[in-house]
Design a protein around this motif. Structure first.
Motif, PDB file in Angstrom:
ATOM      1  N   ALA A 124      49.744  16.264 -58.528  1.00 57.10           N
ATOM      2  CA  ALA A 124      50.849  15.672 -59.278  1.00 57.10           C
ATOM      3  C   ALA A 124      50.447  14.387 -59.985  1.00 57.10           C
ATOM      4  O   ALA A 124      51.097  13.979 -60.961  1.00 57.10           O
ATOM      5  N   ARG A 125      49.376  13.743 -59.545  1.00 52.46           N
ATOM      6  CA  ARG A 125      48.965  12.461 -60.112  1.00 52.46           C
ATOM      7  C   ARG A 125      47.812  12.576 -61.098  1.00 52.46           C
ATOM      8  O   ARG A 125      47.484  11.599 -61.775  1.00 52.46           O
ATOM      9  N   ALA A 126      47.226  13.738 -61.200  1.00 49.95           N
ATOM     10  CA  ALA A 126      46.070  13.921 -62.073  1.00 49.95           C
ATOM     11  C   ALA A 126      46.453  13.720 -63.535  1.00 49.95           C
ATOM     12  O   ALA A 126      47.366  14.372 -64.052  1.00 49.95           O
ATOM     13  N   GLY A 127      45.782  12.800 -64.208  1.00 48.60           N
ATOM     14  CA  GLY A 127      45.978  12.579 -65.628  1.00 48.60           C
ATOM     15  C   GLY A 127      47.202  11.780 -66.009  1.00 48.60           C
ATOM     16  O   GLY A 127      47.425  11.530 -67.201  1.00 48.60           O
ATOM     17  N   VAL A 128      48.014  11.352 -65.034  1.00 47.31           N
ATOM     18  CA  VAL A 128      49.242  10.627 -65.362  1.00 47.31           C
ATOM     19  C   VAL A 128      49.367   9.326 -64.571  1.00 47.31           C
ATOM     20  O   VAL A 128      50.442   8.731 -64.506  1.00 47.31           O
ATOM     21  N   THR A 129      48.265   8.860 -63.989  1.00 49.86           N
ATOM     22  CA  THR A 129      48.315   7.717 -63.087  1.00 49.86           C
ATOM     23  C   THR A 129      47.401   6.602 -63.603  1.00 49.86           C
ATOM     24  O   THR A 129      46.241   6.841 -63.937  1.00 49.86           O
ATOM     25  N   GLY A 130      47.937   5.380 -63.624  1.00 46.70           N
ATOM     26  CA  GLY A 130      47.192   4.262 -64.175  1.00 46.70           C
ATOM     27  C   GLY A 130      46.099   3.740 -63.274  1.00 46.70           C
ATOM     28  O   GLY A 130      45.071   3.263 -63.747  1.00 46.70           O
ATOM     29  N   ALA A 131      46.310   3.801 -61.954  1.00 44.11           N
ATOM     30  CA  ALA A 131      45.315   3.325 -60.991  1.00 44.11           C
ATOM     31  C   ALA A 131      44.739   4.520 -60.239  1.00 44.11           C
ATOM     32  O   ALA A 131      45.330   5.603 -60.205  1.00 44.11           O
ATOM     33  N   ASN A 132      43.577   4.324 -59.621  1.00 44.88           N
ATOM     34  CA  ASN A 132      43.041   5.362 -58.742  1.00 44.88           C
ATOM     35  C   ASN A 132      43.974   5.520 -57.543  1.00 44.88           C
ATOM     36  O   ASN A 132      44.616   4.561 -57.113  1.00 44.88           O
ATOM     37  N   TYR A 133      44.023   6.703 -56.972  1.00 47.98           N
ATOM     38  CA  TYR A 133      45.043   7.008 -55.973  1.00 47.98           C
ATOM     39  C   TYR A 133      44.450   7.829 -54.826  1.00 47.98           C
ATOM     40  O   TYR A 133      43.599   8.687 -55.012  1.00 47.98           O
ATOM     41  N   LEU A 495      49.398  -1.051 -70.552  1.00 48.47           N
ATOM     42  CA  LEU A 495      49.149  -0.140 -71.661  1.00 48.47           C
ATOM     43  C   LEU A 495      49.382   1.301 -71.218  1.00 48.47           C
ATOM     44  O   LEU A 495      49.235   1.629 -70.030  1.00 48.47           O
ATOM     45  N   PRO A 496      49.734   2.187 -72.139  1.00 47.56           N
ATOM     46  CA  PRO A 496      49.961   3.600 -71.785  1.00 47.56           C
ATOM     47  C   PRO A 496      48.632   4.329 -71.594  1.00 47.56           C
ATOM     48  O   PRO A 496      48.304   5.283 -72.304  1.00 47.56           O
ATOM     49  N   VAL A 497      47.868   3.870 -70.618  1.00 44.46           N
ATOM     50  CA  VAL A 497      46.552   4.428 -70.309  1.00 44.46           C
ATOM     51  C   VAL A 497      46.593   4.939 -68.870  1.00 44.46           C
ATOM     52  O   VAL A 497      46.935   4.187 -67.955  1.00 44.46           O
ATOM     53  N   PHE A 498      46.228   6.194 -68.665  1.00 44.72           N
ATOM     54  CA  PHE A 498      46.347   6.822 -67.342  1.00 44.72           C
ATOM     55  C   PHE A 498      44.983   7.362 -66.927  1.00 44.72           C
ATOM     56  O   PHE A 498      44.735   8.558 -66.941  1.00 44.72           O
ATOM     57  N   ALA A 499      44.126   6.418 -66.569  1.00 40.68           N
ATOM     58  CA  ALA A 499      42.729   6.746 -66.289  1.00 40.68           C
ATOM     59  C   ALA A 499      42.447   6.892 -64.801  1.00 40.68           C
ATOM     60  O   ALA A 499      41.300   7.066 -64.402  1.00 40.68           O
ATOM     61  N   GLY A 500      43.485   6.825 -63.963  1.00 38.47           N
ATOM     62  CA  GLY A 500      43.282   6.876 -62.525  1.00 38.47           C
ATOM     63  C   GLY A 500      42.630   8.170 -62.054  1.00 38.47           C
ATOM     64  O   GLY A 500      42.945   9.253 -62.550  1.00 38.47           O
ATOM     65  N   GLN A 501      41.732   8.050 -61.087  1.00 38.18           N
ATOM     66  CA  GLN A 501      41.029   9.189 -60.510  1.00 38.18           C
ATOM     67  C   GLN A 501      41.355   9.294 -59.020  1.00 38.18           C
ATOM     68  O   GLN A 501      41.693   8.314 -58.369  1.00 38.18           O
ATOM     69  N   PRO A 502      41.239  10.493 -58.448  1.00 37.15           N
ATOM     70  CA  PRO A 502      41.562  10.664 -57.021  1.00 37.15           C
ATOM     71  C   PRO A 502      40.513  10.029 -56.114  1.00 37.15           C
ATOM     72  O   PRO A 502      39.313  10.096 -56.390  1.00 37.15           O
ATOM     73  N   ILE A 503      40.987   9.414 -55.044  1.00 35.55           N
ATOM     74  CA  ILE A 503      40.124   8.908 -53.980  1.00 35.55           C
ATOM     75  C   ILE A 503      40.256   9.903 -52.825  1.00 35.55           C
ATOM     76  O   ILE A 503      41.231   9.892 -52.072  1.00 35.55           O
ATOM     77  N   ARG A 504      39.280  10.788 -52.706  1.00 33.40           N
ATOM     78  CA  ARG A 504      39.380  11.848 -51.689  1.00 33.40           C
ATOM     79  C   ARG A 504      38.005  12.480 -51.473  1.00 33.40           C
ATOM     80  O   ARG A 504      37.079  12.290 -52.269  1.00 33.40           O
ATOM     81  N   PHE A 505      37.904  13.243 -50.410  1.00 32.80           N
ATOM     82  CA  PHE A 505      36.737  14.082 -50.171  1.00 32.80           C
ATOM     83  C   PHE A 505      36.950  15.426 -50.862  1.00 32.80           C
ATOM     84  O   PHE A 505      38.084  15.804 -51.185  1.00 32.80           O
ATOM     85  N   ASP A 506      35.880  16.168 -51.062  1.00 36.50           N
ATOM     86  CA  ASP A 506      36.019  17.515 -51.598  1.00 36.50           C
ATOM     87  C   ASP A 506      36.749  18.386 -50.576  1.00 36.50           C
ATOM     88  O   ASP A 506      36.446  18.333 -49.375  1.00 36.50           O
ATOM     89  N   PRO A 507      37.717  19.183 -51.017  1.00 36.71           N
ATOM     90  CA  PRO A 507      38.405  20.091 -50.084  1.00 36.71           C
ATOM     91  C   PRO A 507      37.423  21.061 -49.439  1.00 36.71           C
ATOM     92  O   PRO A 507      36.382  21.399 -50.013  1.00 36.71           O
ATOM     93  N   GLU A 508      37.767  21.506 -48.242  1.00 36.43           N
ATOM     94  CA  GLU A 508      36.924  22.429 -47.495  1.00 36.43           C
ATOM     95  C   GLU A 508      37.641  23.766 -47.321  1.00 36.43           C
ATOM     96  O   GLU A 508      38.871  23.831 -47.285  1.00 36.43           O
ATOM     97  N   ASP A 509      36.859  24.830 -47.194  1.00 34.69           N
ATOM     98  CA  ASP A 509      37.428  26.172 -47.073  1.00 34.69           C
ATOM     99  C   ASP A 509      37.937  26.477 -45.669  1.00 34.69           C
ATOM    100  O   ASP A 509      38.900  27.223 -45.503  1.00 34.69           O
ATOM    101  N   LYS A 510      37.280  25.904 -44.674  1.00 37.47           N
ATOM    102  CA  LYS A 510      37.614  26.245 -43.296  1.00 37.47           C
ATOM    103  C   LYS A 510      38.097  25.021 -42.537  1.00 37.47           C
ATOM    104  O   LYS A 510      37.523  23.937 -42.658  1.00 37.47           O
TER     105      LYS A 510
END
Length: 545
Positions: A124-133, A495-510
């Motif tokens: 929900a936050r991808a591409g629309v968030t000003g800060a990293n999240y 400014l209307p800039v939404f450069a925030g990136q996710p702070i997370r680990f890569d999802p795992e399958d198992k």
């Protein structure tokens, strides 16, 4: 002396990289000229120019750099963007308040997000968030879902789902059965599997509901992923003995499991001992750390167990009239209005005064801590990013001004700027990076190759403006806030800039979840371990004559 020499060597190595600016590397996306560049990891502190290309720091040099856009930072500090590991207001307008205060990365390591909704929360936050999240997976939400049946669209709000789930009390007061306990742990595992940076626990709000066995098993879930558990520790708020007993539970579990841990906002009674314990463990190489924020008052929902009259008045000797403020009305509660509000609006946010003001600056001088704001939601909490920030209501001043307050108090008390930059940025990046979280290994530093999350501010003018009466007034004195190489705040203007990136680990399958056994779960309530079938007693039997 050896430590100083190591820093000098590190600074020399960095400088050798800085000066190695190839002749053809002239067209940077952004150049910041003539600022006082500060890097808390290497202790580099000098006037230099910074070149940014493709979202990263490409050059740091005293030679002239050319770029598509230039910024004159004369008289300003150029430092790593501020990182907050305890930011609840994970909504568009919340990010806007944080950005005006220099926030570039926001993570909630206390309340957290429900494991089942973790992937949706990030999407929900991808591409629309000003800060990293980022968001830890929530122990409280898992209990609310399993015990109270909480489940609905509000769960997608992550930390702010507590405004709904806390209208019930099962999550805080109920001891789960073995089946429920395993369901809680499995829900936590789902969030870690989806990439959550760790587990967040509000065990301090669940005094009667969470056994020591459950807390140990919660931390064990995080340990299987080598990720930290952050906790509002048991008995917080409490006495200087009880508070530290809660911190010791978290830390003892972490050491037993070989896992990282964060002692959340330990700037309460007994903080001196808590800090000594944390720093000595760090000296021994353990990835254990703690948070502080520079305010004598905190904020929480009015129905918190530790605010009940039997605790707050009878046990702690406090008065609502002196300590409990309604941030919307600006009035202090009485016992009567407290009871009325708990009955009618149990999740209403209040401000609670709990520490002497002179401690605020002391906390900022502590070694190895992070400044984490514990930012709470204002109203309307679901407002758009460009909502007039001054019109937000009902929040603690730390939400809008924790970083500005840190710089102002540092200025007033002659605290070294490098210390402030460390607790505002590098320390959090270092500890989280040491868990393997790549996004934190490349932030919190001003070095070539690092992600260009940068703040540019006037050290004499940057300050907080929020108060207990008006908690959402934005900070001022920020020339620029740069997130992933893009200017998001310029001269205190969003400014209307939404450069925030996710702070997370890569999802795992198992999943890595392993159910706890009935024997281990029930041992919490038994008189001892199961005895052999032929056991006849610890003492010789009486002999009859």
């Amino acid at each position: 002396m050896m430590k100083k020499q190591r820093h000098l060597v590190a600074g020399t190595l960095l400088m050798s990289v800085m000066w190695a600016v190839p002749a053809f590397a002239q067209d940077y996306d952004l150049v910041i000229n003539n600022g006082r560049v500060m890097d808390p990891e290497t202790l580099f502190d000098d006037i230099a120019n910074v070149g940014i290309k493709d979202g990263r720091i490409a050059a740091i040099s005293q030679d002239a750099l050319a770029g598509a856009e230039t910024m004159d930072a004369t008289g300003h500090i150029v430092a790593p963007g501020f990182i907050d590991t305890h930011f609840h207001f994970q909504m568009p307008v919340g990010y806007s308040l944080g950005l005006r205060d220099g926030l570039t990365s926001s993570i909630d390591f206390e309340m957290g997000c429900a494991g089942s909704y973790m992937a949706e929360w990030y999407e929900a936050r991808a591409g629309v968030t000003g800060a990293n999240y980022g968001c830890a997976v929530s122990h409280e939400s898992a209990r609310a879902m399993v015990i109270d049946g909480a489940d609905g669209d509000y769960m997608r709000d992550g930390p702010l789902s507590a405004l709904e789930t806390r209208k019930n009390t099962g999550w805080s007061a109920t001891r789960p059965t073995l089946e429920q306990g395993n369901a809680i742990l499995e829900e936590l595992d789902k969030g870690l599997q989806a990439g959550a940076p760790g587990i967040g626990s509000t065990v301090g709000y669940m005094r009667s509901g969470v056994s020591s066995r459950e807390m140990f098993e919660v931390q064990k879930v995080a340990a299987r992923y080598d990720r930290p558990t952050g906790a509002h520790t048991r008995y917080t708020l409490g006495t200087d003995t009880a508070e530290n007993n809660g911190a010791q539970e978290l830390v003892a579990n972490a050491l037993t499991l070989g896992a990282p841990a964060i002692v959340l906002h330990y700037n309460n009674d007994g903080w001196q001992l808590a800090h000594e314990m944390i720093t000595k463990l760090q000296e021994q190489g353990h990835n254990i750390w703690g948070e502080i924020y520079p305010y004598a008052a905190g904020s929480t929902t009015i129905n918190a167990e530790f605010l009940e009259p039997e605790v707050w008045i009878d046990e702690f000797g406090r008065r609502y009239e002196d300590t409990m403020l309604d941030p919307v009305t600006g009035e202090f509660y009485t016992l009567e209005t407290y009871k009325e509000t708990v009955a009618s609006e149990p999740s209403r946010l209040i401000v609670i005064f709990k520490q002497p003001e002179e401690n605020q600056a002391k906390w900022l001088t502590l070694k190895g801590v992070t400044m984490a704001s514990d930012a709470t939601a204002g109203t309307p909490y679901d407002a758009p990013w460009d909502y007039p920030l001054e019109e937000l209501g009902g929040t603690h001043p730390r939400t809008a001004g924790a970083r500005g307050a840190t710089i102002r108090l540092g200025r007033e008390n002659n605290i070294p700027m490098m210390q402030l930059m460390s607790i505002l940025s590098y320390n959090a990046a270092k500890h989280l990076g040491d868990t393997g979280l790549k996004s934190m290994q490349e932030r919190g530093r001003i070095q070539t190759g690092m992600v260009a999350d940068i703040v540019v501010f006037d050290p004499e003018l940057f300050t907080d403006n929020s108060t207990y009466e008006k908690g959402s007034i934005p900070s001022t004195g920020m020339k620029a806030v740069i997130v992933n190489g893009q200017v998001t705040v310029r001269d205190d203007e969003l400014l209307p800039v939404f450069a925030g990136q996710p702070i997370r680990f890569d999802p795992e399958d198992k999943p890595r979840f392993e159910p706890i056994s009935a024997e281990a779960w029930s041992a919490e309530f038994s008189t001892g371990m199961p005895l052999p079938s032929d056991f006849t007693g610890a003492f010789p039997q009486k002999v009859e004559n």
